[in-house]
Structures are given as C-alpha cells and as structure tokens.
Design a protein around this motif. Sequence first.
Motif, PDB file in Angstrom:
ATOM      1  N   VAL A  39      38.766  25.834 114.216  1.00 34.30           N
ATOM      2  CA  VAL A  39      37.806  24.905 113.478  1.00 34.30           C
ATOM      3  C   VAL A  39      38.232  24.765 112.088  1.00 34.30           C
ATOM      4  CG1 VAL A  39      35.302  24.809 112.700  1.00 34.30           C
ATOM      5  CG2 VAL A  39      35.964  25.403 115.079  1.00 34.30           C
ATOM      6  N   ALA A  40      38.436  25.993 111.328  1.00 36.03           N
ATOM      7  CA  ALA A  40      38.881  25.689 109.894  1.00 36.03           C
ATOM      8  C   ALA A  40      40.314  25.049 109.611  1.00 36.03           C
ATOM      9  CB  ALA A  40      39.215  27.250 109.557  1.00 36.03           C
ATOM     10  N   ASP A  41      40.929  25.051 110.769  1.00 34.55           N
ATOM     11  CA  ASP A  41      42.457  24.346 110.499  1.00 34.55           C
ATOM     12  C   ASP A  41      42.196  22.912 110.849  1.00 34.55           C
ATOM     13  OD1 ASP A  41      43.913  26.459 110.470  1.00 34.55           O
ATOM     14  OD2 ASP A  41      44.555  26.689 112.492  1.00 34.55           O
ATOM     15  N   GLN A  42      41.288  22.535 111.731  1.00 36.37           N
ATOM     16  CA  GLN A  42      40.952  20.959 111.989  1.00 36.37           C
ATOM     17  C   GLN A  42      40.050  20.504 110.826  1.00 36.37           C
ATOM     18  OE1 GLN A  42      39.770  19.520 115.786  1.00 36.37           O
ATOM     19  NE2 GLN A  42      41.457  20.690 116.952  1.00 36.37           N
ATOM     20  N   GLU A  43      39.131  21.263 110.417  1.00 34.64           N
ATOM     21  CA  GLU A  43      38.307  20.845 109.303  1.00 34.64           C
ATOM     22  C   GLU A  43      39.228  20.679 108.074  1.00 34.64           C
ATOM     23  OE1 GLU A  43      35.300  23.419 108.658  1.00 34.64           O
ATOM     24  OE2 GLU A  43      34.006  22.717 109.978  1.00 34.64           O
ATOM     25  N   LEU A  44      40.292  21.381 107.760  1.00 36.25           N
ATOM     26  CA  LEU A  44      41.212  21.117 106.770  1.00 36.25           C
ATOM     27  C   LEU A  44      42.176  19.820 106.863  1.00 36.25           C
ATOM     28  CD1 LEU A  44      42.403  22.252 103.861  1.00 36.25           C
ATOM     29  CD2 LEU A  44      44.048  23.484 105.572  1.00 36.25           C
ATOM     30  N   SER A  45      42.440  19.600 107.943  1.00 36.86           N
ATOM     31  CA  SER A  45      43.072  18.268 108.431  1.00 36.86           C
ATOM     32  C   SER A  45      42.181  17.143 108.268  1.00 36.86           C
ATOM     33  CB  SER A  45      43.793  18.338 109.976  1.00 36.86           C
ATOM     34  OG  SER A  45      44.260  17.171 110.130  1.00 36.86           O
ATOM     35  N   ILE A  46      41.032  17.135 108.566  1.00 31.24           N
ATOM     36  CA  ILE A  46      40.088  16.108 108.495  1.00 31.24           C
ATOM     37  C   ILE A  46      39.919  15.830 106.873  1.00 31.24           C
ATOM     38  CG2 ILE A  46      37.622  15.455 108.908  1.00 31.24           C
ATOM     39  CD1 ILE A  46      37.675  16.928 111.468  1.00 31.24           C
ATOM     40  N   LYS A  47      39.512  17.021 106.465  1.00 30.27           N
ATOM     41  CA  LYS A  47      39.333  16.906 104.572  1.00 30.27           C
ATOM     42  C   LYS A  47      40.569  16.077 104.095  1.00 30.27           C
ATOM     43  CE  LYS A  47      38.025  19.524 100.723  1.00 30.27           C
ATOM     44  NZ  LYS A  47      39.111  18.945  99.735  1.00 30.27           N
ATOM     45  N   LYS A  48      41.730  16.426 104.609  1.00 32.39           N
ATOM     46  CA  LYS A  48      42.882  15.822 104.033  1.00 32.39           C
ATOM     47  C   LYS A  48      42.974  14.256 104.336  1.00 32.39           C
ATOM     48  CE  LYS A  48      46.142  19.684 103.907  1.00 32.39           C
ATOM     49  NZ  LYS A  48      47.320  20.278 104.520  1.00 32.39           N
ATOM     50  N   ASP A  49      42.636  14.012 105.484  1.00 32.12           N
ATOM     51  CA  ASP A  49      42.674  12.544 105.824  1.00 32.12           C
ATOM     52  C   ASP A  49      41.167  11.888 105.075  1.00 32.12           C
ATOM     53  OD1 ASP A  49      44.128  12.758 107.700  1.00 32.12           O
ATOM     54  OD2 ASP A  49      42.716  12.864 109.519  1.00 32.12           O
ATOM     55  N   MET A  50      40.358  12.246 104.904  1.00 31.26           N
ATOM     56  CA  MET A  50      39.164  11.850 104.298  1.00 31.26           C
ATOM     57  C   MET A  50      39.607  11.751 102.578  1.00 31.26           C
ATOM     58  SD  MET A  50      35.893  13.692 105.550  1.00 31.26           S
ATOM     59  CE  MET A  50      34.598  13.152 104.536  1.00 31.26           C
ATOM     60  N   ASP A  51      40.265  12.538 102.085  1.00 33.95           N
ATOM     61  CA  ASP A  51      40.682  12.708 100.749  1.00 33.95           C
ATOM     62  C   ASP A  51      41.858  11.644 100.727  1.00 33.95           C
ATOM     63  OD1 ASP A  51      39.204  14.896 100.131  1.00 33.95           O
ATOM     64  OD2 ASP A  51      40.626  16.251 100.196  1.00 33.95           O
ATOM     65  N   SER A  52      42.562  11.215 101.319  1.00 33.00           N
ATOM     66  CA  SER A  52      43.573  10.260 101.588  1.00 33.00           C
ATOM     67  C   SER A  52      43.043   8.831 101.628  1.00 33.00           C
ATOM     68  CB  SER A  52      44.636  10.401 102.575  1.00 33.00           C
ATOM     69  OG  SER A  52      45.408  11.563 102.724  1.00 33.00           O
ATOM     70  N   CYS A  53      42.055   8.663 102.396  1.00 29.96           N
ATOM     71  CA  CYS A  53      41.394   7.445 102.595  1.00 29.96           C
ATOM     72  C   CYS A  53      40.482   7.269 101.282  1.00 29.96           C
ATOM     73  CB  CYS A  53      40.145   7.505 103.622  1.00 29.96           C
ATOM     74  SG  CYS A  53      40.963   7.540 105.228  1.00 29.96           S
ATOM     75  N   THR A  54      40.091   8.135 100.560  1.00 29.99           N
ATOM     76  CA  THR A  54      39.205   8.091  99.232  1.00 29.99           C
ATOM     77  C   THR A  54      40.147   7.589  98.283  1.00 29.99           C
ATOM     78  OG1 THR A  54      37.500   9.768  99.891  1.00 29.99           O
ATOM     79  CG2 THR A  54      37.802   9.069  97.580  1.00 29.99           C
ATOM     80  N   GLN A  55      41.323   8.098  98.289  1.00 26.13           N
ATOM     81  CA  GLN A  55      42.255   7.760  97.370  1.00 26.13           C
ATOM     82  C   GLN A  55      42.843   6.371  97.298  1.00 26.13           C
ATOM     83  OE1 GLN A  55      45.613  10.436  97.046  1.00 26.13           O
ATOM     84  NE2 GLN A  55      46.752   9.464  95.618  1.00 26.13           N
ATOM     85  N   MET A  56      43.066   5.872  98.807  1.00 29.14           N
ATOM     86  CA  MET A  56      43.555   4.650  98.957  1.00 29.14           C
ATOM     87  C   MET A  56      42.577   3.494  98.660  1.00 29.14           C
ATOM     88  SD  MET A  56      46.009   5.026 102.421  1.00 29.14           S
ATOM     89  CE  MET A  56      44.634   5.772 103.419  1.00 29.14           C
TER      90      MET A  56
END
Length: 572
Positions: free
Chosen positions: A198-215
């Motif tokens: 769960v922690a690994d997948q949450e970290l991946s999801i957080k990275k996607d969300m951060d990338s979306c926010t940045q874009m």
Amino acid sequence: MASNFESSIQRGCDFIHDFACSACEEDGLNTEAQHFCNQCTKYYCDKCVPVHNKLYKRHTVLDRKDVKKWAAAPEMVDVLERCNRHPGETLKLVCGDHDKLCCHVCVAMDHRHCSSIQHIPDAAKGIRKDPEFRQLPQRVDVLRKQIEGMKNDRKKKRASLRKTRTAIIDEIKAIRKKINDILDKMEKTTVQDLDRLVADQELSIKKDMDSCTQMHDELKSIMDDIQSKDSSGEPPIYIGFRKCEEIIKQASEILQNMSNVVKYDITFRKHNEIEDNLSSMKNFGELNESNVFGAQPHASLFPREHVFATESYKEYNVRMSSDKISCNIQGICELPGGEIVISDYNNMKVKLLDQEYRVVDHRDVPEYPWDVRHIGGNEVAVCVNNNDDDRHELHFINITKGTLVTTRELSFPHNCFGAVHLGTNLYISSYTALYVYTITGRPVKKLYEYKSDGGTVRRIAISNDGKTFYITNSSNHQLITLDNLGNKLATFTDPDLRRPYGVHVTTAGHVFVCYLTSNTVMQIDKDGKMKLATLAKEKDGVYEPQAVYFSNRTSSLVVGGYKDTLLVVHVR
C-alpha cells in the motif's frame, strides 16, 4: 435310599410348584403345599398339615384362600441357603456336571438331563475335615486383602488418571498457544507485506498527483504570460507559444504514461492449505488408553502389527547367596506393581524381584518349579513337577507386603510343565497334551494332544481374546498355532531355529518365542506363520533361554535360562 432319592429328583423335574411342602422336601419329595404356618414359616401339604396341627395347636395356619398372605414367606428362607435364581426356594441339591448348587426349580429347568445330581446333606458329609474347607478362612482372608489392595490400587489409579488428565490438558493448551503464536506471527507478517505494498502504491499515486499539479500550474502560468504580452508585439507572444507547445507535448507524454496504469489495486489470495490441514485434523494428538487386563499390568502402546527393534541389552544377577548351584530360570511373570516373579528350577525356589530386578524374597518349593504365571492381583501360579515321585501340582502363591505366601495347591494326574490362566479356566501343558481345568481344579477337557514324541506340548500362550493358542513343540522344532477348539491353524518352522521353548503373547497380540538350542529370541507374526524380527542372540547375552516375558511397563523383553542373570532387552 439312593433309588428313592433319584426318583424324587425325577418327580421334582416333572412338577414345578409355587410353594412346595417343607416337610416333604426334607424327605426328598416334591409335593405342592396347600397350607402355610406363620409361626413356623413353613409350607405343608394336605397330608402333612394334620401332623403339624396336632403338634402345634396354637399356630395360625393359612390355607389356599389366603395365599396372598403367604407372599412374605420366601423372604424367611435363610440367606445362606436361599437360591439366588429363585429366592423363594431353598438350595437342596448340587449338580456335579455343572458344579452348581440348585433348588428343585433349578433342577427342573436347567439340570433335567444331568447325570450327577446329589442331595446337599450327602455331599456335605465330612466337610469339616475337608482340607480345602479348613483352608477356607485363610483363603478368604488372603482374597479379602487382595480385594482391599486392588481397591486401594484403583483409588491410586483414579488419582493418577486425574493428574494425567490435567497434565494432558496443560499440554493441549500449550499446543494451542504455540498454534496461536504461529498464527499471530503469520498475521503480522501478512499485514506488514500489505502495508508495504500500500505504501509503495500510495507513493506512486502521490508522484502522479504532484506531476499533474506541476503541469497544471506550468500551463496556467505560461498562458497568463502570453495573455499579458498581447500588447507587446508578436515576438514575445511567439516565444510564449513555443514554450507552451513544449509543455503541452511533455504533459501529453506524462499523461499517456499515467494512462497506461489502468488502476492501482492490491489483491489477496489465501493459502487454502492452512484451513484444509487444520480442518482435516480432528484433535491435537493421538490418545492411547492403557487398561489393566488379564495377566499384564498395562496394555501395550504398540499397535498389533508393530515389528520391534532392539535398543539395548542389560543383564541382572538373580543368584542368591543360599543358592547351591547355578540358576535355571524356567518361568517369568510381572505383577501389577512392576515386581517380577521368577522360578529357579535348579535351586527349587520361586523368587520375587523388585523393579530394579533385585531379589527381595523367595519361597522354597518341594520339587522342581517350571512355569510361573500371573493369575490376578498379586497372585501367581507355579508349576511344580517331578515324575520320580509322581508329583504334578500347581502352587498358588500370594505376594503380600513383599512376602511370598503359598495359599493353595492343585494336583493333576499328568505332568504339569506350563500353565496359563484365562477367565475361569486354567490351561495346563503336560509335555504331550494341553488340558483345560476350572480355576478350582475340576477337569473340563483335553483340548489338544501330540504323542509322536516327548516335549511336543512344552509351553503355551493364549491371545488376549482367548481365540488363539500358541504351543512350543521342542521335539519337532515347531511353533504350533491352534484355535480355541483345538484345531491347528498353522505350524512354523525354520532350519536356523532349534528347540522353541518359552512363548509369550502381549495384550496387543505380539508373539515372542525363545529357542533353547539356537540361543535366540524371536518375534513371530500373530498368525504363527513367519518370523518378523530377531531381537536377541547368544552374542547379546542369550544362553539356552527357556522363559521370555514382555513388560509393557518398561517396553522390554525379560529372558531367562541356564544363567545366573536375567537378560533385559529394551525394544522400540
């Protein structure tokens, strides 16, 4: 008088009366009573009541119309003389065919065709001078002590049984705790693995969300810059356009990569083996019941088909300082308390050994002792035999507080080399035949005979259910197996095994035989057809063995022969 008595018995067989005339019964007659005297508590027929009335004029006599008032009369029969099967009747006869005390009803119902019916007064003549009657108080006293000892033993067994239950329950709870600990550890490990995923997948999801926010923020910022340069001329707008195109391209690639991940999820597939294995087990372990049965103190914990293997050998010296010559151990048996009783042929002694195989008491016997067998409680029977003076006896010896005491003796018209007790019967081997007697010494029948040579029926052993007999035929080097009717089931021979002598059967049905000339102790299959294991040989300490016994208490074979030592073979 004998003929009158026999005819009266016959008449007793022909008629069964609810109430028989007491006076006629005293004369051996069977006449139906028509009257009852309350004072005499006796019955009278029409012929006898006038005599009674003349002698006892004041007695109240009831006739048949008041027969209901007679009901209490049977209870007035003396308890000792009352028939157990027919409480209203008095024991007047004895059947020699069945060795049973009888009333007239018993004779009429069950002994009509018996040839040996005797009047008790005739059978009782000289009873006070009978040796067995004279020994009766001592025998009863010994038996009462045995009964009391057995009762105390059972109390101890009950207390021990309850302690055993508590100990087993503690063990079960310990097993349950271990299982719980294992399950807790499995649960903890599984949850830790889940948390890591769960922690690994949450970290991946957080990275996607951060990338979306940045874009999103970059696109908004560049568009704000372009719109603010609208009045500044075309070059700034062109630069903004090109940068925005580049950001759009990068954002599209990132979004495309993100789109390839359809969804974030974790699945769980349980190990069915855990439930399957647990559900297939009905309990935490196997419970083995140990029962006191027959001649052995404990039931064998080994299954019937078990083939034994040897673990170790140890010898114990049983020669006493008073022994004039070397020992010759002909018989071995064990008492419920773990003591061992052996018969020493050469020194004409029966010896009592403690659980450490030390001689603690002995009893001299008048002639050579052969086999010794456990009868019940703390009683053993020893075969005492000498052809020179025609002595063929079975001596019953009781062990009380570590002392051997002879309680009674039985004599036989034939040799007595081996004995086995089962139920109410004694089985005696005579060298060439196997005889059946009651425990009181009354002959029943000859079960088996082999006359081709001497030593054809040397020793005997009987299976716990009484269905199978094993006989050592030393002369022909055979172990013979019979059914309980004396029919031969099997004959076992082996060219390497000479002169089988002692034979023993455990409560579970394991068969052990010692071979005198071959210096060998064997396990034979329960059908008496093949050898299963060699458990001891001459190099292990076996020398001309004549007695073998299996102790369930110690899981060991005890072997005796022409030696001053017993060989104890521990098996598994």
